[in-house]
Design a protein around this motif. Structure first.
Motif, PDB file in Angstrom:
ATOM      1  N   TYR A  80       0.703  -1.513  -0.307  1.00  0.00           N
ATOM      2  CA  TYR A  80      -0.366   0.025   0.015  1.00  0.00           C
ATOM      3  C   TYR A  80       0.822   1.290  -0.226  1.00  0.00           C
ATOM      4  O   TYR A  80       2.086   0.839   0.380  1.00  0.00           O
ATOM      5  CB  TYR A  80      -0.495   0.160   0.994  1.00  0.00           C
ATOM      6  N   PRO A  81       0.288   2.483  -0.834  1.00  0.00           N
ATOM      7  CA  PRO A  81       0.905   3.570  -0.279  1.00  0.00           C
ATOM      8  C   PRO A  81       1.052   4.286   0.671  1.00  0.00           C
ATOM      9  O   PRO A  81       0.514   3.606   2.023  1.00  0.00           O
ATOM     10  CB  PRO A  81       0.067   4.299  -1.142  1.00  0.00           C
ATOM     11  N   VAL A  82       2.429   4.116   0.845  1.00  0.00           N
ATOM     12  CA  VAL A  82       3.078   4.470   2.293  1.00  0.00           C
ATOM     13  C   VAL A  82       3.107   5.853   2.875  1.00  0.00           C
ATOM     14  O   VAL A  82       2.954   6.113   4.280  1.00  0.00           O
ATOM     15  CB  VAL A  82       4.589   4.194   2.113  1.00  0.00           C
ATOM     16  N   LYS A  83       2.811   6.491   1.862  1.00  0.00           N
ATOM     17  CA  LYS A  83       2.872   8.446   2.560  1.00  0.00           C
ATOM     18  C   LYS A  83       1.291   8.690   3.466  1.00  0.00           C
ATOM     19  O   LYS A  83       1.510   9.440   4.546  1.00  0.00           O
ATOM     20  CB  LYS A  83       3.198   9.128   1.587  1.00  0.00           C
ATOM     21  N   PRO A  84       0.642   8.622   3.032  1.00  0.00           N
ATOM     22  CA  PRO A  84      -0.984   8.773   2.769  1.00  0.00           C
ATOM     23  C   PRO A  84      -1.321   8.130   4.526  1.00  0.00           C
ATOM     24  O   PRO A  84      -1.575   8.286   5.591  1.00  0.00           O
ATOM     25  CB  PRO A  84      -1.916   8.341   1.999  1.00  0.00           C
ATOM     26  N   VAL A  85      -1.086   6.668   4.945  1.00  0.00           N
ATOM     27  CA  VAL A  85      -1.256   5.863   5.933  1.00  0.00           C
ATOM     28  C   VAL A  85       0.104   6.203   7.064  1.00  0.00           C
ATOM     29  O   VAL A  85      -0.645   6.942   8.208  1.00  0.00           O
ATOM     30  CB  VAL A  85      -0.939   4.684   5.933  1.00  0.00           C
ATOM     31  N   ALA A  86       1.237   6.803   6.709  1.00  0.00           N
ATOM     32  CA  ALA A  86       1.616   7.159   7.543  1.00  0.00           C
ATOM     33  C   ALA A  86       1.582   9.089   8.177  1.00  0.00           C
ATOM     34  O   ALA A  86       1.610   8.999   9.479  1.00  0.00           O
ATOM     35  CB  ALA A  86       3.417   7.936   6.139  1.00  0.00           C
ATOM     36  N   ALA A  87       1.006  10.240   7.401  1.00  0.00           N
ATOM     37  CA  ALA A  87       0.190  10.991   7.340  1.00  0.00           C
ATOM     38  C   ALA A  87      -0.663  10.604   8.503  1.00  0.00           C
ATOM     39  O   ALA A  87      -1.114  11.399   9.713  1.00  0.00           O
ATOM     40  CB  ALA A  87      -0.419  11.366   6.900  1.00  0.00           C
ATOM     41  N   LEU A  88      -1.613   9.326   8.315  1.00  0.00           N
ATOM     42  CA  LEU A  88      -2.630   9.310   9.439  1.00  0.00           C
ATOM     43  C   LEU A  88      -1.951   9.072  10.522  1.00  0.00           C
ATOM     44  O   LEU A  88      -2.549   9.435  11.728  1.00  0.00           O
ATOM     45  CB  LEU A  88      -3.339   8.129   8.742  1.00  0.00           C
ATOM     46  N   ILE A  89      -0.676   8.060  10.976  1.00  0.00           N
ATOM     47  CA  ILE A  89       0.028   7.941  12.344  1.00  0.00           C
ATOM     48  C   ILE A  89       0.585   9.001  12.908  1.00  0.00           C
ATOM     49  O   ILE A  89       0.199   9.012  13.539  1.00  0.00           O
ATOM     50  CB  ILE A  89       0.896   5.934  11.658  1.00  0.00           C
ATOM     51  N   GLN A  90       0.820   9.618  12.002  1.00  0.00           N
ATOM     52  CA  GLN A  90       1.258  10.604  12.839  1.00  0.00           C
ATOM     53  C   GLN A  90       0.381  11.852  13.361  1.00  0.00           C
ATOM     54  O   GLN A  90       0.708  12.407  14.075  1.00  0.00           O
ATOM     55  CB  GLN A  90       2.444  11.322  11.533  1.00  0.00           C
ATOM     56  N   GLN A  91      -0.833  12.256  12.661  1.00  0.00           N
ATOM     57  CA  GLN A  91      -1.620  13.051  12.560  1.00  0.00           C
ATOM     58  C   GLN A  91      -2.490  12.626  14.059  1.00  0.00           C
ATOM     59  O   GLN A  91      -3.124  13.789  15.288  1.00  0.00           O
ATOM     60  CB  GLN A  91      -2.328  13.829  11.747  1.00  0.00           C
ATOM     61  N   ASN A  92      -2.186  11.056  14.284  1.00  0.00           N
ATOM     62  CA  ASN A  92      -3.509  10.388  15.478  1.00  0.00           C
ATOM     63  C   ASN A  92      -2.408  10.229  16.585  1.00  0.00           C
ATOM     64  O   ASN A  92      -3.364   9.178  17.216  1.00  0.00           O
ATOM     65  CB  ASN A  92      -4.975  10.057  14.457  1.00  0.00           C
ATOM     66  N   THR A  93      -1.228   9.574  16.145  1.00  0.00           N
ATOM     67  CA  THR A  93      -0.773   9.784  17.445  1.00  0.00           C
ATOM     68  C   THR A  93       0.415  10.532  18.278  1.00  0.00           C
ATOM     69  O   THR A  93       1.021  11.407  17.815  1.00  0.00           O
ATOM     70  CB  THR A  93      -0.073   7.520  16.591  1.00  0.00           C
ATOM     71  N   VAL A  97     -12.708   4.856  16.029  1.00  0.00           N
ATOM     72  CA  VAL A  97     -11.599   4.406  14.667  1.00  0.00           C
ATOM     73  C   VAL A  97     -10.891   6.425  15.043  1.00  0.00           C
ATOM     74  O   VAL A  97     -11.898   7.176  14.745  1.00  0.00           O
ATOM     75  CB  VAL A  97     -13.046   4.198  13.352  1.00  0.00           C
ATOM     76  N   LEU A  98     -10.166   6.220  14.782  1.00  0.00           N
ATOM     77  CA  LEU A  98      -9.508   7.899  14.464  1.00  0.00           C
ATOM     78  C   LEU A  98      -9.687   8.351  12.756  1.00  0.00           C
ATOM     79  O   LEU A  98      -9.148   9.341  12.763  1.00  0.00           O
ATOM     80  CB  LEU A  98      -8.218   8.324  15.218  1.00  0.00           C
ATOM     81  N   GLY A  99      -9.621   7.372  11.723  1.00  0.00           N
ATOM     82  CA  GLY A  99      -8.895   7.589  10.687  1.00  0.00           C
ATOM     83  C   GLY A  99      -8.928   6.647   9.589  1.00  0.00           C
ATOM     84  O   GLY A  99      -8.675   5.867  10.221  1.00  0.00           O
ATOM     85  N   MET A 100      -9.036   7.106   8.597  1.00  0.00           N
ATOM     86  CA  MET A 100      -8.682   5.736   7.250  1.00  0.00           C
ATOM     87  C   MET A 100      -8.132   6.671   6.065  1.00  0.00           C
ATOM     88  O   MET A 100      -8.283   8.040   5.912  1.00  0.00           O
ATOM     89  CB  MET A 100      -9.830   5.350   7.172  1.00  0.00           C
ATOM     90  N   ALA A 101      -6.688   6.162   5.755  1.00  0.00           N
ATOM     91  CA  ALA A 101      -6.244   5.761   4.822  1.00  0.00           C
ATOM     92  C   ALA A 101      -5.678   4.929   3.842  1.00  0.00           C
ATOM     93  O   ALA A 101      -5.380   3.708   4.540  1.00  0.00           O
ATOM     94  CB  ALA A 101      -5.234   6.724   4.919  1.00  0.00           C
ATOM     95  N   GLU A 102      -6.323   5.287   3.024  1.00  0.00           N
ATOM     96  CA  GLU A 102      -6.197   3.610   1.613  1.00  0.00           C
ATOM     97  C   GLU A 102      -6.020   2.138   2.014  1.00  0.00           C
ATOM     98  O   GLU A 102      -5.149   1.509   2.475  1.00  0.00           O
ATOM     99  CB  GLU A 102      -4.323   3.628   1.632  1.00  0.00           C
ATOM    100  N   ASP A 103      -7.735   2.795   2.253  1.00  0.00           N
ATOM    101  CA  ASP A 103      -8.385   1.003   2.618  1.00  0.00           C
ATOM    102  C   ASP A 103      -7.329   0.748   3.938  1.00  0.00           C
ATOM    103  O   ASP A 103      -7.778  -0.227   4.747  1.00  0.00           O
ATOM    104  CB  ASP A 103      -8.195   0.172   1.852  1.00  0.00           C
TER     105      ASP A 103
END
Length: 550
Positions: free
Chosen positions: A454-467, A529-535
């Motif tokens: 899976y594309p790494v940047k959107p998921v990484a942004a999701l983690i960084q913004q919510n943790t 649920v904190l957020g969703m990115a790339e499924d």
């Protein structure tokens, strides 16, 4: 009696060629360098180690006193005992200049790989009497896909090849001026500070050549002084690691990450003994077509210095990496320069047989029919792919269609020139390969391994913004992703699905990165649920169940 032809010595020609070749390589290796994310595994790990070195200088309060991360590197705060830190330090310096991004992470490797093209030309000028084989060898090396791709990555192998070629260039020049022997040791030290014990194998190739060809150099005091001076920093680095970490460093760095690769596959990276032959068959086209005649030419000239070097270099190195139990595609990188030298020597005999001195052509006559068949077959494949990727094809991809069209046109014109017995096909093939590679590097397809997950940047942004920093983040994805750790600036740890329910109820409560199907199967209590990115969903434990509207 005819007049003797006057030969004018032009000392500026070779430096000019080296600058021109280096400039062409620099364009190919740096264009769109930051256009795609970092790749797992090595790129993410190398960039993370470099960032921690950079942070130790920009934010020393967040690191223990006396941490000296440039000397004692860390990965996620833990000692990093895998490789020496020369390239990591260079990347950290780039981060300090241009910020933490893909471009800066890849820049040191790209610059050193570009320099290696000029160094290969220099090696060619030392072993060939005429300039033509050296020019062809450097251009062939520059237009090989694996060299350009791996040279652009934030990895250690492009730098390793550069330092090896520098050491070998100095060794060959020392045959005419003994003072160049000092550079041999400097190159060896740089190799050792880049990838450790592999430097022994590479410098051994150089010493094996001088034993066979120029044994008098073994008594050169400049050579041995250079080896002593170059080895001193590497020895000091290893001594510092042993003094700090003791036997654990020797077990991890020298055994687990170095010598054990000879007799067992590390981290499951294994393959058959012909693994690297298959790599050559896959990725060295179209120059692979000329390699058999090139090696036959070297064998016919085996009493000459250039042939001794290429035969020893290619045979010994390929044998060693083929017998190693650990197999990785980039281990073959030090072999590409010698394959380019072999091919360049053979093509030089075609370009102007009367002007080649020190290389006896195999035979004069027509070009082999196998060349026509191979080039024509590749051209047909190229045109078929053009139709496949065209707007009316089954898989319309406009960018890929342009790239494949450039390849198909190059191979078609080359085939026609070979049929006409026109040696200009060499220039057409070199130029066409260069343009095709340039188009590929401008596109996002040059790092195709990114499509494997899976594309790494959107998921990484999701983690960084919510943790928060330092949070425990688990993932049901089965494989660790160093690139995800780098972009999220968190350590995301894989966990088996059956272990998630038990860990969910333990403090500190973890954050979990998972997909919807897995989350539904787990039926975890109190999920927020904190957020969703790339499924992929990022969830944590809450006192009250919150149902996300999907």
């Amino acid at each position: 009696m005819g007049k003797l032809k006057r030969i004018t010595f032009q000392p500026w020609v070779d430096p000019l060629w080296m600058v021109a070749l280096g400039s062409a390589a620099l364009l190919l290796l740096t264009v769109n360098l930051g256009g795609v994310p970092l790749r797992d595994w090595d790129e993410g790990t190398v960039a993370q180690v470099a960032r921690e070195i950079w942070r130790s200088h920009t934010d020393p309060a967040s690191f223990p006193a006396g941490s000296l991360t440039w000397l004692y590197p860390t990965l996620e705060g833990q000692p990093y005992l895998n490789k020496p830190t020369l390239i990591h330090i260079l990347i950290a310096q780039c981060f300090a200049i241009g910020g933490v991004n893909e471009w800066m992470a890849r820049l040191p490797g790209a610059l050193l790989t570009a320099l290696s093209v000029s160094l290969l030309y220099g090696i060619g000028r030392e072993i060939f009497v005429k300039r033509t084989p050296a020019v062809f060898a450097a251009l062939i090396y520059l237009t090989w896909l694996p060299v350009v791709r791996h040279g652009r990555l934030a990895m250690l192998d492009g730098a390793l090849v550069c330092f090896f070629l520098f050491s070998l260039w100095c060794l060959l020049r020392a045959r005419r001026d003994l003072r160049w022997g000092l550079g041999v040791g400097i190159g060896f030290g740089l190799m050792a500070l880049t990838k450790g014990p592999i430097a022994l194998l590479l410098i051994g190739l150089g010493f094996g050549f001088i034993v066979w060809d120029t044994p008098r150099l073994l008594t050169c005091r400049y050579l041995w002084c250079g080896m002593g001076l170059g080895s001193a920093p590497a020895i000091a680095w290893y001594w510092a690691q042993w003094a700090r970490y003791g036997p654990s460093f020797l077990g991890i760095n020298l055994v687990d990450q170095s010598f054990s690769r000879l007799w067992k596959p590390v981290e499951g990276n294994q393959g058959a003994v012909w693994y690297y032959l298959w790599e050559i068959l896959k990725y060295t086209l179209p120059w692979l077509i000329f390699l058999p005649q090139g090696f036959w030419l070297a064998w016919k000239n085996r009493e000459l210095g250039w042939a001794k070097l290429v035969l020893l270099w290619s045979a010994v190195y390929l044998l060693v990496i083929s017998l190693m139990q650990t197999k990785l595609p980039w281990y073959i990188m030090p072999l590409y320069p010698v394959l380019a030298l072999v091919t360049g020597a053979m093509l030089a005999t075609i370009w102007n047989p009367k002007d080649v001195i020190g290389i006896r052509p195999i035979a004069q006559g027509k070009f082999p029919r196998s060349w026509i068949m191979a080039l024509g077959g590749l051209a047909m494949v190229g045109w078929i792919l053009c139709l496949v990727f065209s707007p009316v094809g089954p898989f319309p991809q406009p960018i890929l269609d342009i790239i494949v069209t450039a390849i198909a046109v190059t191979l078609t014109v080359t085939t026609m020139l070979v049929i006409r017995q026109d040696s200009q096909f060499i220039l057409v093939l070199i130029w066409g390969c260069y343009v095709s590679l340039l188009l590929l590097m401008v596109s996002p397809y040059w790092l195709w391994e990114l499509q494997e997950s899976y594309p790494v940047k959107p998921v990484a942004a999701l983690i960084q913004q919510n943790t928060p920093p330092g949070a425990v983040v688990l993932t049901s994805y089965p494989d660790g992703r160093p690139s995800l750790n780098f972009y999220s600036d968190r350590q995301v740890t894989p966990i088996a699905e059956k272990q998630i329910p038990d860990r969910w109820s333990q403090k500190p409560y973890p954050y979990l990165l998972t997909d919807q199907a897995t989350l539904k199967r787990l039926a975890l209590p109190s999920v927020q649920v904190l957020g969703m990115a790339e499924d992929w969903l990022l969830v944590n434990r809450a006192q009250t169940l919150k149902v996300a509207e999907q």
